[in-house]
Enzyme design. Structure first.
Site, short mmCIF file in Angstrom:
data_model
loop_
_atom_site.label_atom_id
_atom_site.label_comp_id
_atom_site.label_asym_id
_atom_site.label_seq_id
_atom_site.Cartn_x
_atom_site.Cartn_y
_atom_site.Cartn_z
N HIS A 191 117.16 -36.57 69.24
CA HIS A 191 116.22 -37.01 68.03
C HIS A 191 115.37 -35.72 67.73
O HIS A 191 114.96 -35.76 66.26
CB HIS A 191 115.02 -38.14 68.74
N ASP A 216 119.88 -39.63 74.42
CA ASP A 216 119.03 -38.81 73.57
C ASP A 216 119.34 -37.30 74.04
O ASP A 216 118.23 -36.92 74.71
CB ASP A 216 117.88 -39.31 73.70
N SER A 273 108.92 -33.24 72.96
CA SER A 273 110.26 -33.84 72.85
C SER A 273 111.26 -32.84 72.89
O SER A 273 111.03 -31.70 72.55
CB SER A 273 110.25 -34.45 71.32
#
EC number: 3.4.21.4
Length: 253
Positions: free
Chosen positions: A71, A116, A210
């Site tokens: 992502h 992911d 992230s």
């Protein structure tokens, strides 16, 4: 849009509601309740940068390959990406390497956040040292409750627009996939086979940057992926499960 989703999740959490699958806010990259540290304690950590600005975290797999989250690489070209390794500070020190190409997991789904994970290929090799080291991939998951750590340069409070210059970390505990999807927590069937969870009481449930590393037992066990924007005990942080995705990383490195 991301901030709207995080706000929505906080409201739903306060009301005891459930956010429909498909409204899964990604982690906004924050270390809340964390402690400043140095890169020598986390020498596999890198800063992934878009046009020179910190964007996501990542982990050194080999001299020319970085593991991060899929992502983090949406609507971006490799030519705008670089990494900084070997520095406690995302904006200075260490070494900078350009990204020549990247590959997202073919099964990545932005709605469910399954698979992911992604790999970055660098245009030049990193020279390993006390501050630049590769980290091994977990071949099996740690036990429920096992100690782990998450590191990154994320903002230190929800809604903040600034990030700390120095690397930070938090200590967390592993929440197994089966337990994270059980009635003990609020996610239910949104926890898939490519995910693992972690939680720390009194700290934000969205720990980390992230794409950054969740490490336990000296190996990479997770990649920071997503979580509801509500620091409640029934919503741990969710990570890409490295043991489940190990073969994909090896085959695409």
């Amino acid at each position: 849009m991301l901030k709207f989703l995080i706000l929505l999740s906080a409201v739903a959490c306060a009301l005891g509601g459930t956010i429909p699958e498909g409204l899964l806010p990604q982690l906004d990259g924050r270390i809340v309740g964390g402690t400043a540290t140095t890169i020598s304690s986390f020498p596999w950590q890198i800063s992934l940068q878009r046009s020179g600005s910190h964007s996501c975290g990542g982990s050194i797999y080999s001299a020319r390959v970085i593991v991060t989250a899929a992502h983090c690489l949406q609507s971006v070209s490799a030519s705008s990406l670089q990494i900084r390794a070997g520095s406690s500070y995302w904006s200075s020190g260490g070494v900078v390497a350009k990204v020549s190409s990247f590959k997202n997991h073919e099964g990545y789904n932005a709605n469910t956040m399954v698979n992911d994970i992604a790999v970055l290929h660098l245009s030049s090799s990193l020279s390993f040292s006390s501050t630049i080291k590769a980290i091994g991939l977990a071949s099996s998951n740690p036990a429920n409750g096992a100690a782990a750590s998450v590191s990154g340069w994320g903002t230190e409070s929800s809604g903040s627009s600034s990030i700390p210059s120095q690397l930070r970390y938090v200590n967390v505990n592993i929440v197994s996939q089966s337990r994270c999807s059980s009635s003990s927590y609020g996610y239910g069937n949104q926890i898939k086979s490519s995910m693992i969870c972690a939680f720390a009481s009194g700290k934000d449930s969205c720990q980390g940057d992230s794409g950054g590393p969740l490490v336990s037992g000296g190996v990479l066990v997770g990649v920071v992926s997503w979580g509801y924007g509500c620091a409640a005990a029934n919503y741990p942080g969710v990570y890409a499960d490295v043991a489940a995705l190990r073969s994909w990383v090896i085959n695409n490195a």
